[in-house]
Design an enzyme around this catalytic site. Structure first.
Site, PDB file in Angstrom:
ATOM      1  N   ALA A 265      11.090  21.095  -3.832  1.00 17.48           N
ATOM      2  CA  ALA A 265      11.652  19.744  -3.876  1.00 17.48           C
ATOM      3  C   ALA A 265      10.576  18.777  -3.405  1.00 17.48           C
ATOM      4  CB  ALA A 265      12.903  19.634  -3.004  1.00 17.48           C
ATOM      5  N   ASN A 268      10.156  12.086  -2.128  1.00 26.05           N
ATOM      6  CA  ASN A 268       9.912  10.702  -2.520  1.00 26.05           C
ATOM      7  C   ASN A 268      10.924   9.772  -1.859  1.00 26.05           C
ATOM      8  OD1 ASN A 268       8.237  11.918  -4.746  1.00 26.05           O
ATOM      9  ND2 ASN A 268      10.264  12.448  -5.483  1.00 26.05           N
ATOM     10  N   GLU A 301      13.945  17.933   2.976  1.00 22.37           N
ATOM     11  CA  GLU A 301      13.498  16.720   2.276  1.00 22.37           C
ATOM     12  C   GLU A 301      14.086  15.468   2.931  1.00 22.37           C
ATOM     13  OE1 GLU A 301      11.081  17.305   0.454  1.00 22.37           O
ATOM     14  OE2 GLU A 301      11.460  19.452   0.238  1.00 22.37           O
TER      15      GLU A 301
END
Length: 877
Positions: A265, A268, A301
């Protein structure tokens, strides 16, 4: 080998950027084979008044360059394969660059590419240069605004970083969306996604009472597989607030699941792109391990929003700054969600099976590498997992409160900046008013340290002396590491004995929230303990308090006692694993000498004690009675005799199945349940023990019965896959029938079919090599999908020790050819595959020669990518 040798990058060469970018406005006009990118940036010079403007770019078609609104002639700039150079620019200026790219044929999956009809980006580490010319380095931070223009029919959703500020329709059935990120970021955190995706929506209320919109975007067929991912996200957000005091900072948080993705993953800012493997789950299609992996990766993430995004890396040599720290955070999160003891053991197994061999091979590097050729090759277990263990050292040394003080100072000092591992260490030290300078040695020295402990007990004085030495294999001169060792003293019944440091050791031994701790700070130290009425048994390296190999000559009786009684779950697991390993090593020697093998009495007693222990977590039992994984077993030998090791391990499994058939069957039946699937630590523990018993029963007198019955129940994917795994080594018609049935049920589900491919690639049947070749020709095999490639070639080279290391050398030749084929399609994936060869020098006899030949065959390719070149060249040195 590549004729023009790729450039090597060194940490010592780092120079701050000569320019800053005040803001960046990107416009994408999306078309599959001709996407136009307009990049308008406001730039000013910060140093080197005469230096040219040098921008990174690869695989781009340059259309136009405007400087302060004036189109430049080609004679006013230089273009190379990797750069756009403007030799003369003013101190402050606006630069607009128009490029064209081909997402449809971007099989590297770096930059902007198209998968399943959807547009997607991957920019870390150096993918942004495949989108436009820019400063593709993590220490250039700016404000991004992104406008996406595309056909409505093919692109229902248009997504990018930050908050959505404008949408609208355009002529010819096109539309646009503008996203603005209010936080500065480096270009590696840029993201764009467009396509016909459906969304699952939810909300989260932060502790400061803001409502965050949560959205998961997937292909329409996968809408029913997002519930666990969404719940994992909300748990992550709540946990980060409660444990670290960190609150989400945008109005929206988005996750997109795509099938074709090089990594797990990507964090961003506000728009996380995920390999669909780490988003999609329901009981019929996903195992307990899948569910846990999804929760962990989604947490990872999300946690990057602060440890990676808000505070980022100055350069790629600092990668462990964000990854080691965030892996530690996701490990702690999963630990708090499930079982801390079980999670710790699982993490140690992963480290030993994957990172320890990396430390011992030609690609060995510190967690802060000092040089690299291809940055993608350093997204490694060392940087991530060993990096997390080094962060854990701070936590062990400082305690939870001290660690949190250090984290708070870290964010207070560096929010919005690109920093170094030294900055992190200094924040920890300054917040706690402690000297942590010695910790830097963990960052700059490669290899797994060995901690050797010797004890001497003086019964007359009741004094115990522990002599500790640290070393790094193959390194006669190295700086001493700061090694915290959690420990305890036990009597013959496993009860704790008092720990009283002697006069000379009181400043080296401490009582912590995790127990007694000694700090080893020199290459050799002696610790003294007094007031002991009997010689204690040593419980060492509790909680695996440092990533080291422990050398301590515990007797089999002592190991059996620790396995049966130690209060520390890690030491209890480690003790029975050590007994199993000693039995395997003994039988390897016996096999080589032509003697019969034996089944250790002490191991048998420990096995029975653990299996029948009252009140012991079934998951801990399952981990303890399982044998050490083959990669770790291989690591115990300087020279690896494949045949001897495989024979010894197979013997051990068969003896366990024969000796404990009744107890295993009883435990299996006791943990069977007909209740509906639940992702719950108690249910998971029961399934784990049940399926470990099933794996052993498949080596017994009736290997097929239980496995087939469990498969036919189709209760959940965890049990179905465990049944297939139990059958997988057997040459029986039931195996083929179950595999065929599995394919018929799930051939339309990509992720489930990855499991089907993996099972067969891992099978150690006599026709395994032929089966792997068949899988590569299967109509559902796809070289452009990294998951599918890894499910066959990755599993074959890394986990199928019997077939890959077939004495004929055909396994090596097969993988070498496939590496060369993949290198032309996706160099990142090819580089991961070729690591199966890196330990070739340690294999015995003709296997060493055949592995070397396979590497030389790969090296002979004149068009080898720098990704594969770096690994092959270092392996052959």
């Amino acid at each position: 080998m590549t004729q023009n040798l790729p450039k090597t990058h060194y940490l010592t060469d780092y120079q701050p950027p000569a320019f800053e970018v005040e803001s960046l406005f990107l416009t994408f006009e999306l078309l599959p084979n001709g996407t136009r990118v307009t990049n308008r940036m406001q730039v000013h010079r910060v140093k080197d008044l005469s230096a040219p403007l040098v921008l990174d770019g690869e695989g781009l078609e340059l259309i136009q360059v405007d400087l302060d609104g004036v189109a430049l002639m080609p004679t006013q700039y230089d273009v190379t394969d990797t750069q756009l150079i403007l030799p003369d620019v003013p101190e402050r200026f606006e630069l607009e660059i128009v490029t064209e790219i081909d997402p449809e044929n971007n099989t590297r999956l770096e930059g902007l590419y198209r998968t399943s009809g959807n547009y997607c980006t991957q920019c870390e580490a150096e993918g942004f240069r495949r989108i436009t010319y820019y400063f593709d380095r993590p220490d250039v931070l700016t404000y991004f605004t992104t406008k996406i223009i595309a056909d409505k029919q093919d692109n229902k959703v248009l997504l990018s970083n930050g908050n959505l500020v404008e949408v609208g329709d355009l002529p010819n059935d096109r539309h646009y969306a503008i996203w603005k990120d209010p936080y500065k970021k480096p270009c590696y955190l840029f993201a764009l996604v467009a396509g016909n995706l459906e969304e699952v929506e939810d909300t989260f209320i932060t502790r400061d009472q803001r409502q965050i919109d949560l959205r998961i975007y997937v292909e329409p067929k996968n809408l029913d597989k997002c519930e666990h991912a969404m719940e994992s996200l909300k748990r992550s957000m709540k946990w980060d607030e409660e444990r670290f005091g960190l609150v989400y900072d945008l109005d929206i948080y988005m996750i997109v699941a795509v099938d074709d993705f090089n990594m797990g993953a990507m964090e961003n800012k506000g728009l996380n792109v995920f390999n669909s493997k780490y988003v999609l789950a329901k009981p019929e299609t996903a195992t307990d391990a899948d569910y846990e992996g999804i929760e962990s990766v989604i947490g990872h993430e999300y946690f990057h929003n602060w440890t990676g995004n808000r505070v980022t890396c100055r350069d790629w040599f600092q990668l462990t700054l964000k990854e080691g720290l965030t892996v530690f955070r996701d490990q702690e999160f999963t630990s708090d969600m499930l079982s801390p003891a079980v999670k710790r053991i699982e993490d140690v197994k992963r480290l030993r099976n994957n990172q320890f061999p990396e430390d011992a091979g030609p690609m060995s590097h510190p967690i802060q590498p000092q040089s690299y050729i291809e940055m993608n090759n350093f997204y490694t277990m060392t940087v991530y997992e060993k990096g997390a263990e080094v962060v854990r050292l701070y936590h062990t040394l400082l305690g939870e409160a001290g660690f949190q003080k250090g984290m708070q100072l870290y964010f207070d000092r560096f929010d919005g900046q690109a920093v170094t591992v030294e900055d992190f260490r200094n924040a920890m030290a300054d917040a706690n008013e402690i000297d942590l300078a010695q910790m830097h040695n963990w960052y700059t020295q490669a290899g797994t340290p060995t901690l050797k402990v010797e004890k001497h007990f003086d019964a007359a004085t009741g004094t115990l002396t522990l002599h500790c030495e640290q070393s790094l294999k193959g390194q006669s001169a190295h700086a001493p590491l700061l090694i915290p060792v959690l420990f305890g003293f036990l009597n013959d019944d496993g009860r704790a004995l008092p720990v009283r440091p002697g006069e000379n050791s009181r400043n080296k031994v401490f009582e912590t929230e995790k127990g007694h701790l000694l700090k080893l700070t020199t290459l050799s130290e002696t610790f003294e303990f007094t007031g002991l009425s009997q010689e204690p048994h040593l419980s060492l390296l509790r909680h695996f308090s440092a990533p080291v190999n422990l050398e301590y000559a515990a007797s089999d009786e002592e190991l059996m006692m620790l396995a049966s009684h130690d209060a520390d779950s890690f030491v209890r697991w480690e003790s029975i694993q050590t007994l199993a390993l000693k039995n395997i090593e003994d039988n390897v020697a016996r096999f080589q000498a032509g003697n019969g093998m034996v089944f250790s009495e002490h191991y048998q007693q420990a096995f029975q004690a653990v299996l029948e222990a009252k009140g012991l977590d079934p998951a801990l039992k399952a981990l303890a009675i399982g044998l050490p994984d083959l990669p770790y077993v291989f690591e115990q030998f300087e020279t690896i005799d494949v045949d001897a090791v495989l024979q010894a391990v197979e013997y051990q499994k068969a003896q366990i199945a024969q000796t404990f058939s009744g107890a295993l069957d009883k435990a299996y039946l006791a943990h069977c349940s007909k209740k509906a699937y639940c992702y719950d630590k108690h249910d998971m523990a029961a399934r784990m023990l049940k399926n470990q018993c099933l794996a052993y029963l498949a080596y017994g007198a009736e290997p097929v019965v239980r496995a087939v019955a469990q498969y036919e129940q189709q209760q959940n994917m965890t049990d179905v896959l465990a049944a297939l795994n139990a059958l997988n080594h057997l040459a029986v018609s039931e195996r083929e029938a179950c595999l065929s049935d599995f394919y018929e049920r799930w051939q339309q589900d990509t992720l489930v079919m990855d499991k089907w491919f993996s099972l067969q690639a891992r099978s150690e049947s006599e026709q395994a090599l032929q089966d792997v070749r068949g899988l590569l020709e299967h109509p559902d095999f796809n070289y452009r999908n990294p998951n599918r490639v890894r499910s066959v070639l990755g599993v074959f080279g890394r986990l199928n020790m019997k077939a890959f290391h077939d004495a004929s050398g055909e396994g090596y030749a097969l993988l070498a050819e496939e590496v060369l084929k993949m290198d032309k399609i996706n160099p990142q994936v090819a580089a991961r595959l070729v690591t199966a060869f890196t330990s070739w020098k340690r294999f015995k006899g003709h296997r060493q020669d055949k592995m070397q030949s396979a590497l030389q065959h790969i090296a002979a390719d004149k068009a080898l990518s720098k990704d594969v070149y770096e690994i092959v060249s270092k392996s052959l040195e």
